[in-house]
Enzyme design. Structure first.
Site, PDB file in Angstrom:
ATOM      1  N   GLY A  92       0.841  -1.201   0.000  1.00  0.00           N
ATOM      2  CA  GLY A  92       0.000   0.000   0.000  1.00  0.00           C
ATOM      3  C   GLY A  92       0.870   1.242   0.000  1.00  0.00           C
ATOM      4  N   ASP A 115       3.265  -2.371   8.195  1.00  0.00           N
ATOM      5  CA  ASP A 115       2.210  -2.440   7.175  1.00  0.00           C
ATOM      6  C   ASP A 115       1.200  -1.328   7.414  1.00  0.00           C
ATOM      7  OD1 ASP A 115       0.723  -3.349   5.037  1.00  0.00           O
ATOM      8  OD2 ASP A 115       0.466  -5.385   5.796  1.00  0.00           O
ATOM      9  N   GLU A 124      -0.698 -10.500   3.540  1.00  0.00           N
ATOM     10  CA  GLU A 124      -0.505  -9.611   4.698  1.00  0.00           C
ATOM     11  C   GLU A 124      -0.891 -10.321   5.990  1.00  0.00           C
ATOM     12  OE1 GLU A 124      -1.258  -5.253   2.585  1.00  0.00           O
ATOM     13  OE2 GLU A 124      -2.946  -6.289   3.485  1.00  0.00           O
TER      14      GLU A 124
HETATM   15  C1  A5P Z   1      -3.074  -3.505   1.115  1.00  0.00           C
HETATM   16  O1  A5P Z   1      -3.693  -4.691   0.716  1.00  0.00           O
HETATM   17  C2  A5P Z   1      -3.763  -2.917   2.286  1.00  0.00           C
HETATM   18  O2  A5P Z   1      -4.000  -3.755   3.358  1.00  0.00           O
HETATM   19  C3  A5P Z   1      -3.103  -1.626   2.729  1.00  0.00           C
HETATM   20  O3  A5P Z   1      -2.225  -1.830   3.793  1.00  0.00           O
HETATM   21  C4  A5P Z   1      -4.176  -0.706   3.120  1.00  0.00           C
HETATM   22  O4  A5P Z   1      -5.134  -0.719   2.083  1.00  0.00           O
HETATM   23  C5  A5P Z   1      -3.677   0.704   3.341  1.00  0.00           C
HETATM   24  O5  A5P Z   1      -3.262   1.257   2.140  1.00  0.00           O
HETATM   25  P1  A5P Z   1      -2.713   2.723   2.053  1.00  0.00           P
HETATM   26  O6  A5P Z   1      -1.486   2.784   2.886  1.00  0.00           O
HETATM   27  O7  A5P Z   1      -2.423   2.917   0.587  1.00  0.00           O
HETATM   28  O8  A5P Z   1      -3.781   3.647   2.547  1.00  0.00           O
END
Ligand code: A5P
Length: 229
Positions: free
Chosen positions: A29, A83, A105
């Site tokens: 993300g 994460d 994840e």
């Molecule tokens: C990825 O699959 C997600 O779990 C991300 O950790 C979550 O969507 C947060 O994303 P951003 O950091 O882009 O907001």
């Protein structure tokens, strides 16, 4: 204060939790990508870590930065994972997976001693459910599972990619984006979804996060669980 700046602040603060020699889970993300880039700088400056990426996207980024990577074949215990999240509540229960990587994840989080979540302040909620809950399903069961989740009261949509094609996860599955509205009992919902044949994994992360680092108005706030699990 822009969300991007808050994400960057939280990501920078998370590096405090990484020690020389650590096995580090690398999240997915936009927020996690900041952390991976900062880790890349530290690695170039001499920090010795081995990373386990939570997606192909993160793997590509980490490789481009020269971060040494390993797999769960080589180690089954991860020291620290950094994460992002779509939402977190006062018990540090999370919705994750808007980026489509929830399955890896969650596997990585489950093998992690210290799961650090980095987030901008828009991710803090009192009750989960502001954003849709991603549910990863095998393609064979997609229609059936979609119907069952709708019967629980959610509005269900199939996740699409940026060009409008059906999104396929790194493990070859589809994702149902399930809008429940408020989720007053995430533990009960997690159990129901976990028991549904065809569901591979869902984006409710319960008792997995150790700490949330939230960028807010130019500072980083450490959010800990209100109660012990
Ligand atoms: C990825 O699959 C997600 O779990 C991300 O950790 C979550 O969507 C947060 O994303 P951003 O950091 O882009 O907001």
């Amino acid at each position: 204060m822009s969300n991007d700046h808050e994400k960057e602040l939280a990501a920078r603060a998370s590096l405090e939790f990484v020690r020389d020699g650590d096995v580090v889970g690398l999240g997915t993300g936009s927020t996690a990508a900041y952390a991976v880039r900062f880790l890349g700088e530290r690695v170039r400056a001499g920090l010795k870590i081995r990373g386990i990426p939570t997606s192909v996207q993160t793997q590509n980024l980490a490789e481009s930065l020269g971060i040494p990577l390993i797999t769960l074949e080589e180690v089954q215990q991860i020291d620290v994972t950094i994460d992002g999240a779509d939402e977190f509540d006062p018990e540090l229960r999370l919705i994750k997976g808007a980026g489509g990587a929830l399955l890896r994840e969650k596997v990585v989080a489950s093998a992690t001693r210290n799961e650090i979540i980095i987030a901008d302040s828009s991710k803090q909620v009192s009750v989960l459910g502001k954003s849709p809950l991603p549910v990863e399903v095998i393609q064979f069961a997609q229609a059936l599972v979609s119907k069952k989740i709708s019967a629980l009261g959610a509005t269900v949509r199939l996740k699409k990619d940026s060009v409008g094609d059906v999104y396929v996860t790194d493990e070859g599955n589809h994702i149902l984006e399930c809008n429940f509205g408020r989720i007053p009992d995430p533990i009960a919902l997690a159990r129901i979804l976990g028991d549904m044949p065809g569901v591979v994994e869902h984006g409710l992360f319960i008792n997995l996060a150790s700490l949330v680092l939230m960028g807010k108005a130019g500072e980083v706030v450490e959010v800990r669980r209100r109660t012990n699990p």
